[in-house]
Design a protein around this motif. Structure first.
Motif, PDB file in Angstrom:
ATOM      1  N   SER A 213      53.464  73.061  15.211  1.00 13.58           N
ATOM      2  CA  SER A 213      54.918  73.158  15.092  1.00 13.58           C
ATOM      3  C   SER A 213      55.535  71.779  15.292  1.00 13.58           C
ATOM      4  O   SER A 213      55.005  70.944  16.029  1.00 13.58           O
ATOM      5  CB  SER A 213      55.478  74.131  16.135  1.00 13.58           C
ATOM      6  OG  SER A 213      55.167  73.700  17.450  1.00 13.58           O
ATOM      7  N   CYS A 214      56.658  71.545  14.629  1.00 13.61           N
ATOM      8  CA  CYS A 214      57.362  70.264  14.761  1.00 13.61           C
ATOM      9  C   CYS A 214      58.110  70.205  16.093  1.00 13.61           C
ATOM     10  O   CYS A 214      58.457  71.234  16.669  1.00 13.61           O
ATOM     11  CB  CYS A 214      58.340  70.075  13.605  1.00 13.61           C
ATOM     12  SG  CYS A 214      57.562  70.072  11.974  1.00 13.61           S
ATOM     13  N   LEU A 215      58.347  68.990  16.576  1.00 15.62           N
ATOM     14  CA  LEU A 215      59.056  68.797  17.835  1.00 15.62           C
ATOM     15  C   LEU A 215      60.318  67.981  17.604  1.00 15.62           C
ATOM     16  O   LEU A 215      60.297  66.969  16.890  1.00 15.62           O
ATOM     17  CB  LEU A 215      58.179  68.065  18.863  1.00 15.62           C
ATOM     18  CG  LEU A 215      57.162  68.895  19.653  1.00 15.62           C
ATOM     19  CD1 LEU A 215      55.953  69.210  18.777  1.00 15.62           C
ATOM     20  CD2 LEU A 215      56.721  68.165  20.914  1.00 15.62           C
ATOM     21  N   VAL A 216      61.423  68.421  18.220  1.00 16.84           N
ATOM     22  CA  VAL A 216      62.660  67.644  18.201  1.00 16.84           C
ATOM     23  C   VAL A 216      62.694  66.787  19.457  1.00 16.84           C
ATOM     24  O   VAL A 216      61.850  66.919  20.351  1.00 16.84           O
ATOM     25  CB  VAL A 216      63.897  68.567  18.109  1.00 16.84           C
ATOM     26  CG1 VAL A 216      63.887  69.347  16.804  1.00 16.84           C
ATOM     27  CG2 VAL A 216      63.952  69.527  19.286  1.00 16.84           C
ATOM     28  N   SER A 217      63.687  65.926  19.559  1.00 15.74           N
ATOM     29  CA  SER A 217      63.727  64.960  20.661  1.00 15.74           C
ATOM     30  C   SER A 217      63.833  65.640  22.020  1.00 15.74           C
ATOM     31  O   SER A 217      63.214  65.204  22.998  1.00 15.74           O
ATOM     32  CB  SER A 217      64.903  63.994  20.456  1.00 15.74           C
ATOM     33  OG  SER A 217      66.129  64.703  20.361  1.00 15.74           O
ATOM     34  N   PRO A 253      59.561  57.943  11.407  1.00 16.15           N
ATOM     35  CA  PRO A 253      60.059  56.792  10.644  1.00 16.15           C
ATOM     36  C   PRO A 253      60.999  57.172   9.513  1.00 16.15           C
ATOM     37  O   PRO A 253      61.846  56.368   9.116  1.00 16.15           O
ATOM     38  CB  PRO A 253      58.771  56.150  10.104  1.00 16.15           C
ATOM     39  CG  PRO A 253      57.786  57.263  10.049  1.00 16.15           C
ATOM     40  CD  PRO A 253      58.113  58.149  11.212  1.00 16.15           C
ATOM     41  N   GLU A 254      60.872  58.392   8.991  1.00 12.24           N
ATOM     42  CA  GLU A 254      61.733  58.833   7.892  1.00 12.24           C
ATOM     43  C   GLU A 254      63.023  59.468   8.381  1.00 12.24           C
ATOM     44  O   GLU A 254      63.809  59.976   7.581  1.00 12.24           O
ATOM     45  CB  GLU A 254      60.967  59.810   7.005  1.00 12.24           C
ATOM     46  CG  GLU A 254      59.731  59.188   6.362  1.00 12.24           C
ATOM     47  CD  GLU A 254      58.977  60.185   5.517  1.00 12.24           C
ATOM     48  OE1 GLU A 254      59.450  61.338   5.383  1.00 12.24           O
ATOM     49  OE2 GLU A 254      57.918  59.820   4.965  1.00 12.24           O
ATOM     50  N   LYS A 255      63.221  59.482   9.711  1.00  7.88           N
ATOM     51  CA  LYS A 255      64.456  59.984  10.326  1.00  7.88           C
ATOM     52  C   LYS A 255      64.769  61.416   9.886  1.00  7.88           C
ATOM     53  O   LYS A 255      65.888  61.744   9.491  1.00  7.88           O
ATOM     54  CB  LYS A 255      65.635  59.053  10.001  1.00  7.88           C
ATOM     55  CG  LYS A 255      65.412  57.611  10.446  1.00  7.88           C
ATOM     56  CD  LYS A 255      66.651  56.771  10.266  1.00  7.88           C
ATOM     57  CE  LYS A 255      66.374  55.311  10.587  1.00  7.88           C
ATOM     58  NZ  LYS A 255      65.838  55.122  11.935  1.00  7.88           N
ATOM     59  N   LYS A 256      63.762  62.289  10.002  1.00  6.85           N
ATOM     60  CA  LYS A 256      63.955  63.699   9.666  1.00  6.85           C
ATOM     61  C   LYS A 256      64.614  64.479  10.802  1.00  6.85           C
ATOM     62  O   LYS A 256      65.061  65.595  10.615  1.00  6.85           O
ATOM     63  CB  LYS A 256      62.600  64.340   9.356  1.00  6.85           C
ATOM     64  CG  LYS A 256      61.897  63.754   8.134  1.00  6.85           C
ATOM     65  CD  LYS A 256      60.547  64.435   7.931  1.00  6.85           C
ATOM     66  CE  LYS A 256      59.819  63.885   6.724  1.00  6.85           C
ATOM     67  NZ  LYS A 256      58.471  64.526   6.555  1.00  6.85           N
ATOM     68  N   GLY A 257      64.632  63.897  11.999  1.00  4.86           N
ATOM     69  CA  GLY A 257      65.167  64.607  13.155  1.00  4.86           C
ATOM     70  C   GLY A 257      64.105  65.376  13.912  1.00  4.86           C
ATOM     71  O   GLY A 257      64.398  66.031  14.909  1.00  4.86           O
ATOM     72  N   HIS A 258      62.852  65.294  13.490  1.00  4.44           N
ATOM     73  CA  HIS A 258      61.741  65.936  14.183  1.00  4.44           C
ATOM     74  C   HIS A 258      60.473  65.153  13.883  1.00  4.44           C
ATOM     75  O   HIS A 258      60.419  64.376  12.934  1.00  4.44           O
ATOM     76  CB  HIS A 258      61.581  67.399  13.741  1.00  4.44           C
ATOM     77  CG  HIS A 258      61.171  67.540  12.299  1.00  4.44           C
ATOM     78  ND1 HIS A 258      62.089  67.742  11.282  1.00  4.44           N
ATOM     79  CD2 HIS A 258      59.945  67.481  11.678  1.00  4.44           C
ATOM     80  CE1 HIS A 258      61.454  67.827  10.125  1.00  4.44           C
ATOM     81  NE2 HIS A 258      60.152  67.662  10.338  1.00  4.44           N
ATOM     82  N   ILE A 259      59.460  65.350  14.719  1.00  9.43           N
ATOM     83  CA  ILE A 259      58.169  64.699  14.495  1.00  9.43           C
ATOM     84  C   ILE A 259      57.145  65.763  14.120  1.00  9.43           C
ATOM     85  O   ILE A 259      57.160  66.880  14.642  1.00  9.43           O
ATOM     86  CB  ILE A 259      57.699  63.907  15.735  1.00  9.43           C
ATOM     87  CG1 ILE A 259      57.654  64.795  16.983  1.00  9.43           C
ATOM     88  CG2 ILE A 259      58.595  62.719  15.979  1.00  9.43           C
ATOM     89  CD1 ILE A 259      57.164  64.071  18.221  1.00  9.43           C
ATOM     90  N   GLU A 260      56.273  65.408  13.209  1.00  6.85           N
ATOM     91  CA  GLU A 260      55.258  66.344  12.744  1.00  6.85           C
ATOM     92  C   GLU A 260      54.230  66.600  13.845  1.00  6.85           C
ATOM     93  O   GLU A 260      53.981  65.750  14.698  1.00  6.85           O
ATOM     94  CB  GLU A 260      54.555  65.793  11.495  1.00  6.85           C
ATOM     95  CG  GLU A 260      55.489  65.530  10.313  1.00  6.85           C
ATOM     96  CD  GLU A 260      56.086  66.809   9.757  1.00  6.85           C
ATOM     97  OE1 GLU A 260      55.473  67.895   9.959  1.00  6.85           O
ATOM     98  OE2 GLU A 260      57.160  66.743   9.137  1.00  6.85           O
TER      99      GLU A 260
END
Length: 399
Positions: A213-217, A253-260
């Motif tokens: 699952s992706c993680l937000v800040s 780096p692509e500033k999606k708002g979450h990390i893979e």
């Protein structure tokens, strides 16, 4: 000689085709059996539909919970087996069998110094046949820049480990200077032993981190707070929270708002390696191709007969070597935001120092000469961190 080799290849190809036909025939038989089982299942379904409405409602309510638990268990299983993420939803009857991952084991001499000759390049040749199907097709093979394996793009597609975008990236970069990492080398989590992986998985479970699952800040901050509380029995300071947000930016780096999930997993896996392994042990993890690249970087910096460089040159070399393998824009983000990793820096120490003392300490450490062995030991963790194909930065670079 060429004619004999051609006949041998034709014989091997015929044998492989025969094996495929046999597997296909076995698949047809299995499909017939499954169809019979499906008909029996439909009969049981009719019996279940005749049950009362209360029983039906109870089953419907428990089904989502049961499915969610099953999905989570499968995700943990894939993480433990080194498969990382769920492959694409391909027709399983036409998929090739995924490889079996075997996690490494620590050897008694892992922490002993490794003798790596500076002058003699290893230059390992790439394999001649695809690692999946074991067939040679010349220009249609794509080499890994870390190990000696080569692959057909069609075989990787059938395995399900590379999606369409990743396959196109492989075709574009595999034969360039940048290169491409195969699914073995790209997943640095596979470098962990069973014990190291268990430690990491327990931390994830305690923090309620769901695999794949992706993680937000906010979730990354919560995770870091938990780890700090567990290891040091205190919460993160404001400076440490800013550093976590900087790490989040370097992983996004692509500033999606979450990390893979894979980027988060690789970052944490490298942190485990850095925590539990010695530098000598990390050097043993490097491949022959990686050692050759490190040789070229070091030899480009040596200007005298003593074959030594300064620490400042070492850090500069680590950054420049990493830049060649990653997107320059993403590298600039991580290096400009992430704090220093050396113990003498204010970011990693709670003590207050004046700028004069700080400059004096940095000057003394930068002027200390480093041999080839020192350079390789200190650079090993950064070389390993550059393995993934992702443009995210999975480690803090030295300033």
């Amino acid at each position: 000689m060429g004619v004999l080799m051609s006949k041998k290849q034709q014989v091997e190809k015929v044998q492989k085709c025969s094996a495929v036909v046999s597997a296909f025939q076995a698949g047809i038989k299995d499909r017939a059996v499954k169809q019979t089982d499906a008909e029996v299942g439909e009969g049981e379904e009719d019996v279940r539909t005749s049950a009362g409405p209360n029983d039906k409602n109870t089953e419907e309510a428990s089904a989502p919970v049961r499915d969610e638990c099953k999905v989570n268990q499968e995700a943990w299983s894939r993480l433990r087996d080194g498969k990382g993420v769920e492959p694409e939803d391909l027709d399983k009857s036409h998929q090739l069998t995924p490889p079996a991952f075997v996690r490494p084991k620590r050897e008694p001499d892992d922490d002993q110094p490794v003798e790596v000759d500076l002058e003699n390049k290893e230059q390992p040749p790439s394999d001649e046949m695809c690692d999946v199907c074991e067939v040679w097709t010349a220009d249609d093979l794509y080499p890994c820049r870390i190990c000696t394996r080569v692959f057909h793009d069609g075989c990787l597609r059938e395995l399900g480990y590379l999606r369409t975008e990743a396959l196109q990236e492989m075709r574009d970069t595999a034969h360039t200077v940048t290169g491409w990492s195969c699914y073995y080398c790209d997943n640095v989590n596979l470098l962990l032993t069973e014990e190291e992986l268990y430690s990491l998985m327990e931390t994830f479970k305690q923090c309620k981190i769901i695999p794949e699952s992706c993680l937000v800040s906010d979730e990354l901050l919560q995770y870091r707070h938990f780890v700090s509380k567990q290891q040091f029995d205190k919460d993160l300071s404001d400076e440490q929270e800013e550093e976590v947000l900087a790490q989040f930016a370097s992983l996004d780096p692509e500033k999606k708002g979450h990390i893979e999930w894979s980027d988060f997993l690789y970052f944490e896996s490298l942190a485990v390696l850095r925590k539990f392994r010695t530098e000598n042990s990390l050097v043993r993890l490097l491949s022959a191709k990686e050692r050759d690249k490190a040789r070229a970087v070091f030899q480009g910096l040596v200007m005298d007969k003593d074959s030594v460089i300064t620490r400042a040159e070492c850090r500069q070399a680590q950054q420049s070597w990493f830049h060649k393998l990653k997107d320059p824009q993403s590298c600039n983000v991580s290096i400009s935001h992430v704090g220093p990793i050396c113990e003498s820096s204010p970011a990693s120490s709670g003590s207050e120092r004046s700028k004069t003392d700080e400059n004096r300490i940095n000057t003394n450490s930068s002027n200390r000469p480093l041999t080839w062995a020192d350079f390789l030991r200190e650079s090993a963790i950064y070389i390993l961190a550059a393995r993934p194909n992702s443009s995210a930065m999975h480690i803090r670079m030295p300033l």
